[in-house]
Design a protein around this motif. Structure first.
Motif, short mmCIF file in Angstrom:
data_model
loop_
_atom_site.label_atom_id
_atom_site.label_comp_id
_atom_site.label_asym_id
_atom_site.label_seq_id
_atom_site.Cartn_x
_atom_site.Cartn_y
_atom_site.Cartn_z
N GLY A 33 0.81 -1.21 0.00
CA GLY A 33 0.00 0.00 0.00
C GLY A 33 0.84 1.25 0.00
N GLN A 34 0.16 2.35 -0.09
CA GLN A 34 0.86 3.63 -0.07
C GLN A 34 1.36 3.92 1.33
OE1 GLN A 34 -2.36 5.94 -1.65
NE2 GLN A 34 -3.02 6.62 0.36
N ASP A 37 -1.76 8.40 3.63
CA ASP A 37 -3.03 8.64 2.94
C ASP A 37 -3.11 10.09 2.46
OD1 ASP A 37 -3.64 10.14 5.20
OD2 ASP A 37 -5.01 8.65 6.03
N ASP A 38 -4.24 10.46 1.91
CA ASP A 38 -4.40 11.81 1.37
C ASP A 38 -4.31 12.90 2.43
OD1 ASP A 38 -4.68 10.73 -1.14
OD2 ASP A 38 -6.87 10.74 -1.10
N ALA A 43 -0.47 5.23 6.37
CA ALA A 43 -1.45 4.31 5.79
C ALA A 43 -1.16 2.86 6.20
CB ALA A 43 -1.46 4.43 4.27
N THR A 52 5.80 -0.40 -0.86
CA THR A 52 5.26 0.65 -1.70
C THR A 52 6.02 0.70 -3.02
OG1 THR A 52 4.73 1.95 0.28
CG2 THR A 52 4.78 3.14 -1.81
#
Length: 194
Positions: A33-34, A37-38, A43, A52
């Motif tokens: 996963g990243q 997060d935004d 994350a 990643t």
């Protein structure tokens, strides 16, 4: 194909860590996963290793210039040349507290020794690897402090203990043919007079 290559690396590494007794339920696992997060928050759950994808580049040395030909249903099919890719992946350990920092370093140490002992993955040796992937070559990247600073800055996070690897030879090919030729049904020869 990218998702399958990355998922395979995570699953294979998790199997290795479990065999070494280093993982337990939701702790010490490799999670794809990243990094953040935004909202800029982590994350990846604490006390785990994140995986990643940070770069994709074409392998121009192994690049084919000519189209590929295949026979499908008795017809000759012309396909674009294969797109051979090198992926740059980052494994990063996120401890939940200062006392877990040494545990995250232990996770990374075992990850390093795993890829040192297993730099090549083929479907023959690893049946979980998608058979469309001929092989994956994993090599550690030696990044300078400046390069690390740039990577972590564009990822939008503060530095964590991490290691970057180049994963070679992920091959993609569009299945949509450029052209379809009629099948060859007979051969004619012409003899010339001298």
């Amino acid at each position: 194909m990218l998702d399958q290559a990355i998922r395979f690396l995570a699953d294979t590494t998790n199997t290795h860590l479990r065999n070494r007794g280093l993982t337990s339920t939701n702790v010490g696992e490799v999670i794809v996963g990243q990094l953040v997060d935004d909202a800029g928050k982590w994350a990846i759950a604490p006390d785990n290793i994140g995986l990643t994808l940070i770069n994709i580049e074409e392998d121009r040395v192994m690049r084919s210039q000519l189209p590929d030909y295949a026979y499908v249903g008795g017809s000759q099919v012309l396909l674009q040349p294969e797109l051979k890719l090198n992926l740059t992946v980052l494994f990063h350990a996120r401890p939940s507290a200062n006392d877990k920092y040494t545990q995250s370093l232990r996770f990374l140490s075992n990850l390093l020794t795993f890829f040192q002992a297993h730099p090549v993955f083929t479907p023959d040796e690893y049946p979980a690897l998608d058979p469309r992937i001929d092989k994956l070559l994993v090599e550690m990247l030696a990044l300078s402090t400046e390069q690390l600073n740039q990577i972590w800055a564009y990822l939008g996070s503060k530095y964590l203990p991490s290691v970057a690897y180049r994963v070679r030879m992920v091959v993609l090919q569009d299945v949509e043919p450029l052209a379809i030729g009629k099948p060859i049904t007979d051969i004619e020869t012409a003899l010339g007079n001298k």
